[in-house]
Design a protein around this motif. Sequence first.
Motif, short mmCIF file in Angstrom:
data_model
loop_
_atom_site.label_atom_id
_atom_site.label_comp_id
_atom_site.label_asym_id
_atom_site.label_seq_id
_atom_site.Cartn_x
_atom_site.Cartn_y
_atom_site.Cartn_z
N GLY A 11 0.80 -1.22 0.00
CA GLY A 11 0.00 0.00 0.00
C GLY A 11 0.82 1.26 0.00
O GLY A 11 0.30 2.35 -0.18
N ARG A 18 -5.39 0.52 -6.64
CA ARG A 18 -5.77 -0.13 -5.38
C ARG A 18 -7.28 -0.15 -5.22
O ARG A 18 -7.97 0.81 -5.56
N ASP A 19 -7.79 -1.25 -4.70
CA ASP A 19 -9.21 -1.37 -4.39
C ASP A 19 -9.44 -0.71 -3.03
O ASP A 19 -9.31 -1.35 -1.97
N GLU A 20 -9.76 0.58 -3.03
CA GLU A 20 -9.86 1.35 -1.79
C GLU A 20 -11.03 0.90 -0.92
O GLU A 20 -10.95 0.92 0.31
N GLU A 21 -12.13 0.48 -1.55
CA GLU A 21 -13.29 0.02 -0.78
C GLU A 21 -12.94 -1.25 0.00
O GLU A 21 -13.24 -1.35 1.19
N GLU A 43 -9.96 -2.19 0.78
CA GLU A 43 -8.91 -1.82 1.73
C GLU A 43 -9.51 -1.24 3.01
O GLU A 43 -9.06 -1.56 4.12
N GLU A 44 -10.54 -0.40 2.88
CA GLU A 44 -11.19 0.18 4.05
C GLU A 44 -11.89 -0.90 4.87
O GLU A 44 -11.87 -0.88 6.11
N SER A 51 -4.21 4.82 7.46
CA SER A 51 -4.67 3.89 6.43
C SER A 51 -4.52 2.46 6.92
O SER A 51 -3.90 2.20 7.96
#
Length: 320
Positions: free
Chosen positions: A215, A234-237, A239-240, A281
């Motif tokens: 990341g 990056r797949d931010e959803e 990742e969250e 993050s």
Amino acid sequence: MPTRKASQATGDIGVAITQMIVEQQLLWIFREQPKDFGIDAQVEVLEGEHPTGKLLALQIKTGPSYLQERTANGFVFRESLDLLDYWTKHSLAVIVVLCDPQTNTAWWAQITPREIEKLDKSFKLTVPYTNILNPSAKNRLSSIADGPEDLQRLRTLGMARPFMETIQKGGSVRLHVVVKTNTVFRRAQVVVTTSEGSPTTLEREIGPWLLLWPGADEGLANLEKLFPWAILKRDEEEEEQQREWLIEELHDQQHGQYFEGELMDHDLDYSDFAEQFEGMSYWEVKESTVDGEGYGATFDLALSPLGVSYLMLALHLGGT
């Protein structure tokens, strides 16, 4: 009465020394070339016990006369420009081997335009002292046998072509990266999944100084070197979501109250615990709490300008 020159005997000794090293230390195939046209032998690379078809051409020189001229870095090898022309046009990579019959030691260097210095009627090449022909040379020699670096890179793009074509046709290609940190040599496992076909798994060993946090910016740069034909997103959803799961897991581990192995309650409220990670993050949370097992990331791939250009080149060359 036939005679045999001392130089011939010395040359045969050098060939025998080189053959012994290649067969007994490198565990590769050595084939002597009986007629000397500037190449004394060919070597075929083996992977385990399996021939690969990857070949090297050897020019073997033996004796004190080839070891006398030296620099701070290595032995100075000199030959005619005619032989240089022959070697640089050869279909195989040509390796010069210098043998010391007193110690049964051999040193090697590849003949390439970049490494040689042309003179009026000859050329010279430095054969590094560090280039000893022994098992430590296997990886470099095998890489040389793969062909020039530009062709190796082109071949690598060719291997990735099915992924590029999947993206070009509107399909999806994703990277799932897991870095294993609980091993002596940290390894990054990269699983490539597509909307068609089976997952492909790659293993890459990474030095501790290149510890890959997928990341982080430096981690992303390392991945882009492995996939120059792609743009990594990056797949931010996801990742969250992983960030929330990670904090919940840490909350359970550090403040959970258990009875007979079953979580009953916590000695610290979740919202109070989560405050320490405010603004961090997923990767920052993971880096501050990494347990040595590993960590991962997911990326969606799009074609980079290089990927688009490669597919155009492949079409032009008539590839199907």
